[in-house]
Scaffold this motif. Sequence first.
Motif, PDB file in Angstrom:
ATOM      1  N   ILE A 127      14.499 -62.017   5.367  1.00  0.00           N
ATOM      2  CA  ILE A 127      14.917 -62.776   6.381  1.00  0.00           C
ATOM      3  C   ILE A 127      14.482 -64.149   6.362  1.00  0.00           C
ATOM      4  O   ILE A 127      15.206 -65.214   7.054  1.00  0.00           O
ATOM      5  CB  ILE A 127      14.303 -62.100   7.739  1.00  0.00           C
ATOM      6  CG1 ILE A 127      14.810 -60.338   7.710  1.00  0.00           C
ATOM      7  CG2 ILE A 127      14.605 -62.619   8.936  1.00  0.00           C
ATOM      8  CD1 ILE A 127      14.308 -59.584   9.013  1.00  0.00           C
ATOM      9  N   ALA A 128      13.142 -64.052   5.849  1.00  0.00           N
ATOM     10  CA  ALA A 128      12.520 -65.896   5.803  1.00  0.00           C
ATOM     11  C   ALA A 128      13.498 -66.572   5.134  1.00  0.00           C
ATOM     12  O   ALA A 128      13.666 -67.737   5.545  1.00  0.00           O
ATOM     13  CB  ALA A 128      11.053 -65.445   5.351  1.00  0.00           C
ATOM     14  N   ARG A 129      13.931 -66.112   3.949  1.00  0.00           N
ATOM     15  CA  ARG A 129      15.016 -66.872   3.057  1.00  0.00           C
ATOM     16  C   ARG A 129      16.106 -67.187   3.898  1.00  0.00           C
ATOM     17  O   ARG A 129      16.542 -68.624   3.944  1.00  0.00           O
ATOM     18  CB  ARG A 129      15.105 -66.131   1.877  1.00  0.00           C
ATOM     19  CG  ARG A 129      15.610 -67.178   0.537  1.00  0.00           C
ATOM     20  CD  ARG A 129      15.274 -66.257  -0.558  1.00  0.00           C
ATOM     21  NE  ARG A 129      15.660 -64.880  -0.642  1.00  0.00           N
ATOM     22  CZ  ARG A 129      14.900 -63.826  -1.054  1.00  0.00           C
ATOM     23  NH1 ARG A 129      13.668 -64.046  -1.477  1.00  0.00           N
ATOM     24  NH2 ARG A 129      15.404 -62.540  -0.899  1.00  0.00           N
ATOM     25  N   GLU A 130      16.555 -66.438   4.562  1.00  0.00           N
ATOM     26  CA  GLU A 130      17.840 -66.698   5.262  1.00  0.00           C
ATOM     27  C   GLU A 130      17.553 -67.697   6.528  1.00  0.00           C
ATOM     28  O   GLU A 130      18.380 -68.659   6.927  1.00  0.00           O
ATOM     29  CB  GLU A 130      18.310 -65.598   5.935  1.00  0.00           C
ATOM     30  CG  GLU A 130      19.317 -64.828   4.673  1.00  0.00           C
ATOM     31  CD  GLU A 130      19.660 -63.391   5.236  1.00  0.00           C
ATOM     32  OE1 GLU A 130      20.202 -63.309   6.476  1.00  0.00           O
ATOM     33  OE2 GLU A 130      19.472 -62.104   4.884  1.00  0.00           O
ATOM     34  N   LEU A 131      16.514 -67.555   7.009  1.00  0.00           N
ATOM     35  CA  LEU A 131      16.055 -68.295   8.103  1.00  0.00           C
ATOM     36  C   LEU A 131      15.796 -69.798   7.690  1.00  0.00           C
ATOM     37  O   LEU A 131      16.323 -70.727   8.535  1.00  0.00           O
ATOM     38  CB  LEU A 131      14.797 -67.848   8.772  1.00  0.00           C
ATOM     39  CG  LEU A 131      14.019 -68.583  10.099  1.00  0.00           C
ATOM     40  CD1 LEU A 131      15.277 -68.642  11.086  1.00  0.00           C
ATOM     41  CD2 LEU A 131      13.018 -67.985  10.581  1.00  0.00           C
ATOM     42  N   ILE A 132      15.020 -70.027   6.743  1.00  0.00           N
ATOM     43  CA  ILE A 132      14.782 -71.216   6.096  1.00  0.00           C
ATOM     44  C   ILE A 132      16.114 -72.073   5.751  1.00  0.00           C
ATOM     45  O   ILE A 132      16.451 -73.132   6.062  1.00  0.00           O
ATOM     46  CB  ILE A 132      14.121 -71.160   4.753  1.00  0.00           C
ATOM     47  CG1 ILE A 132      12.665 -70.752   5.116  1.00  0.00           C
ATOM     48  CG2 ILE A 132      13.947 -72.543   4.024  1.00  0.00           C
ATOM     49  CD1 ILE A 132      11.630 -71.798   5.679  1.00  0.00           C
ATOM     50  N   GLN A 133      17.064 -71.331   5.133  1.00  0.00           N
ATOM     51  CA  GLN A 133      18.284 -72.003   4.947  1.00  0.00           C
ATOM     52  C   GLN A 133      18.912 -72.150   6.238  1.00  0.00           C
ATOM     53  O   GLN A 133      19.527 -73.231   6.137  1.00  0.00           O
ATOM     54  CB  GLN A 133      19.333 -70.599   3.865  1.00  0.00           C
ATOM     55  CG  GLN A 133      20.406 -71.049   3.358  1.00  0.00           C
ATOM     56  CD  GLN A 133      19.950 -72.187   2.271  1.00  0.00           C
ATOM     57  OE1 GLN A 133      18.927 -72.164   1.722  1.00  0.00           O
ATOM     58  NE2 GLN A 133      20.938 -73.125   2.105  1.00  0.00           N
ATOM     59  N   ALA A 134      18.848 -71.427   7.255  1.00  0.00           N
ATOM     60  CA  ALA A 134      19.707 -71.654   8.702  1.00  0.00           C
ATOM     61  C   ALA A 134      18.796 -73.106   9.015  1.00  0.00           C
ATOM     62  O   ALA A 134      19.762 -73.697   9.799  1.00  0.00           O
ATOM     63  CB  ALA A 134      19.652 -70.487   9.394  1.00  0.00           C
ATOM     64  N   CYS A 135      17.760 -73.029   8.895  1.00  0.00           N
ATOM     65  CA  CYS A 135      17.114 -74.269   9.567  1.00  0.00           C
ATOM     66  C   CYS A 135      17.324 -75.471   8.740  1.00  0.00           C
ATOM     67  O   CYS A 135      17.066 -76.662   9.623  1.00  0.00           O
ATOM     68  CB  CYS A 135      15.532 -73.906   9.526  1.00  0.00           C
ATOM     69  SG  CYS A 135      15.204 -72.811  10.757  1.00  0.00           S
ATOM     70  N   LEU A 136      17.645 -75.565   7.539  1.00  0.00           N
ATOM     71  CA  LEU A 136      17.503 -76.824   6.771  1.00  0.00           C
ATOM     72  C   LEU A 136      18.455 -77.873   7.409  1.00  0.00           C
ATOM     73  O   LEU A 136      18.047 -79.033   7.321  1.00  0.00           O
ATOM     74  CB  LEU A 136      18.154 -76.442   5.393  1.00  0.00           C
ATOM     75  CG  LEU A 136      17.290 -75.936   4.433  1.00  0.00           C
ATOM     76  CD1 LEU A 136      17.873 -75.676   3.157  1.00  0.00           C
ATOM     77  CD2 LEU A 136      15.990 -77.224   3.929  1.00  0.00           C
ATOM     78  N   PRO A 137      19.588 -77.452   8.153  1.00  0.00           N
ATOM     79  CA  PRO A 137      20.463 -78.668   8.500  1.00  0.00           C
ATOM     80  C   PRO A 137      19.631 -79.438   9.556  1.00  0.00           C
ATOM     81  O   PRO A 137      20.124 -80.422  10.009  1.00  0.00           O
ATOM     82  CB  PRO A 137      21.672 -77.847   9.072  1.00  0.00           C
ATOM     83  CG  PRO A 137      21.731 -76.608   8.287  1.00  0.00           C
ATOM     84  CD  PRO A 137      20.183 -76.224   8.051  1.00  0.00           C
ATOM     85  N   PHE A 138      18.747 -78.797  10.327  1.00  0.00           N
ATOM     86  CA  PHE A 138      17.893 -79.328  11.367  1.00  0.00           C
ATOM     87  C   PHE A 138      16.467 -80.000  10.950  1.00  0.00           C
ATOM     88  O   PHE A 138      15.764 -80.480  11.911  1.00  0.00           O
ATOM     89  CB  PHE A 138      17.759 -78.350  12.467  1.00  0.00           C
ATOM     90  CG  PHE A 138      18.919 -77.474  12.976  1.00  0.00           C
ATOM     91  CD1 PHE A 138      20.130 -78.303  13.558  1.00  0.00           C
ATOM     92  CD2 PHE A 138      19.278 -76.419  12.677  1.00  0.00           C
ATOM     93  CE1 PHE A 138      21.281 -77.496  13.887  1.00  0.00           C
ATOM     94  CE2 PHE A 138      20.657 -75.566  12.852  1.00  0.00           C
ATOM     95  CZ  PHE A 138      21.588 -76.357  13.571  1.00  0.00           C
ATOM     96  N   ALA A 139      16.395 -79.818   9.781  1.00  0.00           N
ATOM     97  CA  ALA A 139      15.216 -80.195   9.329  1.00  0.00           C
ATOM     98  C   ALA A 139      15.157 -81.575   8.568  1.00  0.00           C
ATOM     99  O   ALA A 139      16.258 -82.126   8.340  1.00  0.00           O
ATOM    100  CB  ALA A 139      14.754 -79.365   8.264  1.00  0.00           C
TER     101      ALA A 139
END
Lengths: 368, 368
Positions: free
Chosen positions: B79-91
């Motif tokens: 889940i963490a891996r998917e979450l990081i991927q999902a957060c990247l555009p906002f980081a």
Amino acid sequence: MNSNKHKSENTSSPSSLKVQGGIEQPSSLNPHAVKRYRGMRSALLDVDEYLNGIRNKDITILSKAITLVESSLPAHQTIARELIQACLPFAGNSIRIGITGVPGAGKSTFIEAFGLHLLDKGRRLAVLAIDPSSSRSKGSILGDKTRMEELSSRTDAYIRPSPSAGSLGGVARKTRETIILCEAAGYDTVFVETVGVGQSETAVHSMVDFFLLLMISGAGDELQGIKRGIMEMADAIAVNKADGDNKTKAEFAQRQIKNALHLFPPTESGWIPEVKTCSALTHDGIAEVWEMTERYFNFVKQKSYFSHKRQQQTWQIMLEFIDARLHERFYNKTAIKQALTNYKAKLQNGQISPYQAGTELLEIFDKL
Amino acid sequence: MNSNKHKSENTSSPSSLKVQGGIEQPSSLNPHAVKRYRGMRSALLDVDEYLNGIRNKDITILSKAITLVESSLPAHQTIARELIQACLPFAGNSIRIGITGVPGAGKSTFIEAFGLHLLDKGRRLAVLAIDPSSSRSKGSILGDKTRMEELSSRTDAYIRPSPSAGSLGGVARKTRETIILCEAAGYDTVFVETVGVGQSETAVHSMVDFFLLLMISGAGDELQGIKRGIMEMADAIAVNKADGDNKTKAEFAQRQIKNALHLFPPTESGWIPEVKTCSALTHDGIAEVWEMTERYFNFVKQKSYFSHKRQQQTWQIMLEFIDARLHERFYNKTAIKQALTNYKAKLQNGQISPYQAGTELLEIFDKL
């Protein structure tokens, strides 16, 4: 061993192997040189012949052996590997000194003066150079020769310029193996010279016992060329060209550097780096630099740090060698090369985390 | 998203996840904590819920997400891996500042004073810590909390102690991913704190845009704890505790350090490291440290060095991640572990060259 045989071989050897006044022309890894190597294949000695020649301090054989170590031809590498293994029991008994400094610090003249002082003390000296980044021009090597004229004419000194090309890892390995050959040939002091502007200082630091940084006064533009971190690697700093009008300035630089070093924590050995002034021109201070060097070696040998550091270095080299091979094998795969372009773009656009990219590349690798 | 749902989950979550005055208790990787994680499995949110919570600046969800990133359980990692991927555009939209200094330099009080100054300027601040070597005691975390009392009570600041255990590589990765989560949660400033005595500074240096070294006057024993090389990594140095009787001494230290820095070549960006004095106690000089920081960011953004450095860091992290995995796979093999003992002895006795040892170990690996 038949010395006549060696003599005739030497005469017939390609020009790159001719010994000129104690200075060896560097072997090169360029196609031209490889072509020349092919011509000398029949002239290859066997391991015992190399070993005996080296142990008998035969400079011609030593030079040929170094050329072998520097060669990238598989046939040469096989013999080189065996030869290193055979030389190991006779190696390790020298003191290894790294010398660095920016161009203009007077490295060659310092090495000439410092080296002659050591010869006067009865030592036998090998001078090696490591300089993987630049393809040192022939002119520069001839320049060195001129500047080290007296040293190069001495039979108790051996000067070998750096292999002229190759990766840092490759050149570092060749230099480390050349140290072993020189030690087996009875040189009790090895200088490894580097130019002080690239990555090579870390490599040199990992193969010497004592690291000397050569500086000059001015503390302005002259120092701009020194890479960050080099000052903190130094076990000693010598401010060269402390002569004539420049003497006061050099002493001022010495004080400045001393103050700066106070801000650094002690080295791992507990040795506190010293700062000296000297003049390679007048030889003033050269004896003091040597006294300090001797003091350093007494200090680290008393504390068993000397052998500890060498064991650490050897272990570290093996670990780095294995890591480098694993790295090479990974990135040499065509599929990885192709995928990498894609991932580089994704990383630059912030579309993927570096960990995710790495994980996916490893998955590609595992499927190969 | 149903905020009630999250509220009830928060109430039922284990004590390690309770938010106390803006300070998050660190998650741990010890067996006890893993046991606690198991109990919260059913309380896991899905990636969209985490993402929405983070984007809505929900501190509780952010904290849970960080705990997830820090967890070593495979289910959490997925889940963490998917979450990081999902957060990247906002980081990526924050300024990342590394802060280091020996214990006693007043890091926590400095971060409190410096942080409050930034909040006054309208910034939102996340304070992370990286400290893989020591298992920071609970007492020390409480100590931090006391020293950062005002900062931790502010809603525009988020303080997260370091993961309490793990390898440097592991902790560095968790901190880098936590930065991404915090940026996605709208924090425009991230502090990454480190203790200044270990290897972690290099890791921090590789994840921040600006590296600030905190020193104190005395230039004697106080500095002995700073690791070699750290001073050369600094983009700026602040001499803290410049107040009362200590002010003159601090200004003297400032001059000394300035002189020392003159001996260093410029940084890669061309920025010349500055030295300031300040007092976290009286807040004197804190505004000047911030002005300098802003000047730095203007400088590097103008020269496009800012994005260049970030791209370099990301690329480097991926390369290092892959190398570390290849290394692990090699040394985790039982046959290699067994052979290594033998080769270590041979190396120490000088019976084998490190290259030969490495070659033979690679041959063993290839036959597995």
